[in-house]
Write a protein that holds these residues in place. Structure first.
Motif, PDB file in Angstrom:
ATOM      1  N   LEU A 113     -10.021 -22.552   8.613  1.00 23.44           N
ATOM      2  CA  LEU A 113     -10.679 -22.932   7.362  1.00 23.44           C
ATOM      3  C   LEU A 113     -10.730 -21.771   6.371  1.00 23.44           C
ATOM      4  CD1 LEU A 113     -13.623 -24.990   8.884  1.00 23.44           C
ATOM      5  CD2 LEU A 113     -11.643 -25.894   7.640  1.00 23.44           C
ATOM      6  N   VAL A 118      -7.841 -20.003   5.277  1.00 21.24           N
ATOM      7  CA  VAL A 118      -6.398 -19.820   5.022  1.00 21.24           C
ATOM      8  C   VAL A 118      -5.726 -19.002   6.121  1.00 21.24           C
ATOM      9  CG1 VAL A 118      -6.491 -20.239   2.545  1.00 21.24           C
ATOM     10  CG2 VAL A 118      -6.824 -17.914   3.365  1.00 21.24           C
ATOM     11  N   VAL A 148     -12.714 -19.271   1.990  1.00 17.70           N
ATOM     12  CA  VAL A 148     -13.157 -20.125   3.095  1.00 17.70           C
ATOM     13  C   VAL A 148     -13.531 -21.483   2.524  1.00 17.70           C
ATOM     14  CG1 VAL A 148     -15.494 -19.171   2.912  1.00 17.70           C
ATOM     15  CG2 VAL A 148     -14.811 -20.376   4.993  1.00 17.70           C
ATOM     16  N   ASP A 149     -13.153 -22.530   3.231  1.00 17.61           N
ATOM     17  CA  ASP A 149     -13.493 -23.901   2.830  1.00 17.61           C
ATOM     18  C   ASP A 149     -14.935 -24.146   3.260  1.00 17.61           C
ATOM     19  OD1 ASP A 149     -13.343 -26.467   1.926  1.00 17.61           O
ATOM     20  OD2 ASP A 149     -11.519 -26.989   3.038  1.00 17.61           O
ATOM     21  N   PRO A 187     -16.584 -27.739   4.986  1.00 17.56           N
ATOM     22  CA  PRO A 187     -16.127 -27.976   6.359  1.00 17.56           C
ATOM     23  C   PRO A 187     -16.568 -26.880   7.334  1.00 17.56           C
ATOM     24  CG  PRO A 187     -14.367 -28.441   4.815  1.00 17.56           C
ATOM     25  CD  PRO A 187     -15.459 -27.789   4.025  1.00 17.56           C
ATOM     26  N   THR A 197     -23.953 -24.394   2.519  1.00 23.65           N
ATOM     27  CA  THR A 197     -22.494 -24.268   2.517  1.00 23.65           C
ATOM     28  C   THR A 197     -22.132 -22.815   2.777  1.00 23.65           C
ATOM     29  OG1 THR A 197     -20.456 -24.745   1.272  1.00 23.65           O
ATOM     30  CG2 THR A 197     -22.301 -23.823   0.030  1.00 23.65           C
TER      31      THR A 197
END
Length: 223
Positions: A133, A135, A196-197, A200, A212
């Motif tokens: 998550l 990359v 970072v996503d 998720p 988050t």
């Protein structure tokens, strides 16, 4: 496959993924609480030296961090440093939108500034999944400890309205720089990972609704 059938299939997949995420969140209960070692307030590295030596390092020795180091890093980011409850990093209105976590190969820790404590739970190694998550940055998986900086901007909304997200982002920067300088003072190395996503990643960690992930900080001993 017809368009309607395709849409139904995609919707079903999304619902299944959402159910999995909710299940993960429901299972992410912290089962143990510990007092962390008292933070050291008289280090041997000056602030100027720590600033001069701070560099992003992505390779780490295969040596776990002791709880003393983890506690010191958490204190530098969000530790209480005043009798009125004020913390080490600036925060808009002293509302404190941040939460700090530590991920290792065997557990997840959540920092509790009150009393300089942590709650923790056993976990399978989440670092490879968090790497995916982020990359696919190898440092996220390679570091023996992964600091996770999460934020809940809704804590700021009542006072700051539409500026809540901005102020939460600023708060993340303040706390992260504190921790990166503490890394140097402890003779450790680290790299801040902003790619970072976040949503998720929060679900993967089972964080409470509203939080988050905004920053990952792989940290360890130099290779």
């Amino acid at each position: 496959m017809k368009r309607r059938e395709l849409l139904v299939a995609l919707a079903a997949g999304a619902l299944a993924e959402g159910s999995t995420s909710l299940a993960q969140a429901a299972q992410a209960k912290f089962t143990d609480q510990i007092e962390l070692p008292k933070p050291n307030l008289t280090g041997t590295v000056s602030l100027e030296e720590a600033i001069a030596k701070r560099r992003s390092v992505r390779r780490f020795a295969a040596k776990p961090l002791p709880v003393e180091a983890i506690g010191q890093l958490m204190w530098a980011g969000q530790g209480i440093t005043n009798s009125d409850g004020k913390r080490a990093a600036p925060a808009a209105g002293a509302l404190y939108a941040l939460e700090l976590y530590v991920v290792t190969a065997t557990e997840v820790m959540h920092y509790l500034p009150e009393g300089h404590r942590a709650e923790k739970r056993a976990s399978h190694d989440l670092r490879p999944e968090l790497r995916a998550l982020a990359v696919n940055q190898a440092s996220v998986e390679a570091a023996p400890a992964l600091l996770v900086v999460a934020a809940d901007p809704s804590r700021l909304t009542a006072r700051y309205g539409g500026r809540a997200n901005l102020y939460a982002d600023l708060e993340v920067g303040h706390a992260t720089q504190n921790m990166l300088l503490q890394v140097v003072a402890l003779g450790l190395v680290a790299v801040p990972v902003g790619a970072v996503d976040g949503a998720p990643a929060a679900r993967k960690l089972g964080l409470p609704r509203g939080q988050t992930v905004l920053y990952l900080i792989p940290v360890g001993y130099p290779a």
